[in-house]
Write a protein that holds these residues in place. Sequence first.
Motif, PDB file in Angstrom:
ATOM      1  N   ASN A  51      15.366  54.958  18.134  1.00 29.44           N
ATOM      2  CA  ASN A  51      15.673  54.007  17.066  1.00 29.44           C
ATOM      3  C   ASN A  51      15.680  54.644  15.679  1.00 29.44           C
ATOM      4  OD1 ASN A  51      15.706  51.122  18.364  1.00 29.44           O
ATOM      5  ND2 ASN A  51      14.004  52.194  19.335  1.00 29.44           N
ATOM      6  N   TYR A  53      13.344  56.610  14.213  1.00 29.16           N
ATOM      7  CA  TYR A  53      12.048  56.681  13.550  1.00 29.16           C
ATOM      8  C   TYR A  53      11.220  57.802  14.168  1.00 29.16           C
ATOM      9  CZ  TYR A  53      12.788  52.225  11.137  1.00 29.16           C
ATOM     10  OH  TYR A  53      13.269  51.240  10.326  1.00 29.16           O
ATOM     11  N   GLU A 163      11.236  56.818   8.700  1.00 33.41           N
ATOM     12  CA  GLU A 163      12.611  56.654   9.169  1.00 33.41           C
ATOM     13  C   GLU A 163      13.383  57.943   8.910  1.00 33.41           C
ATOM     14  OE1 GLU A 163      16.429  53.611   8.687  1.00 33.41           O
ATOM     15  OE2 GLU A 163      14.718  53.489   7.318  1.00 33.41           O
TER      16      GLU A 163
END
Length: 206
Positions: A51, A53, A163
């Motif tokens: 995702n 991250y 992130e």
Amino acid sequence: MVTLTILTICFLTAISCRIKKVKSPIALALTWYVHLIFLFFSVICLLLMINGYGFKGTQTERVFFTLYAGSGMVLFGLSKPDTDARYAYLTVLFGFPFVLLFGLIIPPLRILTLVATLTLLSDSDFRRYTIDDDHALQSKTSGILSIAPTYSLITDKYWLFEEITPDVIKPQQAIGNLRLKKKGVDSVLVQWGYGKMRKDTLLALE
């Protein structure tokens, strides 16, 4: 080569335990707990990576993956030979180096195995250029696997996480004289190179 060092130590420890026929239920139980903990964090790391991250730090995920595999090797050395699924699972972890060695021996698989080995065992070189308290530009060099570093924008998230936005700049070769200039509160000017070869781009910040 932190990854290779840790795995080598764990592999040799497993072989030593197997040769000496070490029988220690306490050590076996504790190692299982440690292994399950690293398995949990490895799964979390994998989900985060999918995702975009990651945990804070440049090598955090690799450390979790390495300690997961290494603790599995040690468990193989401490466990009694059996035919159940648990022992088969440990055999796979312990036998992975032999799979790589087997691939290096067979000519048709040699190049593919070499690339896989370098990807899994070689530590990339990371460098971070601070933009502000919440953002940084990160360069990642993977040795012979890439001609130029990959550059990602790192943004602090949720205390323990960050992130990762990859390939925010895409140089064709290693660059020098990298400079960052904050523009307002939501953008940064990235400049690199010298003279007529100088290039720049504007990155938006959250």
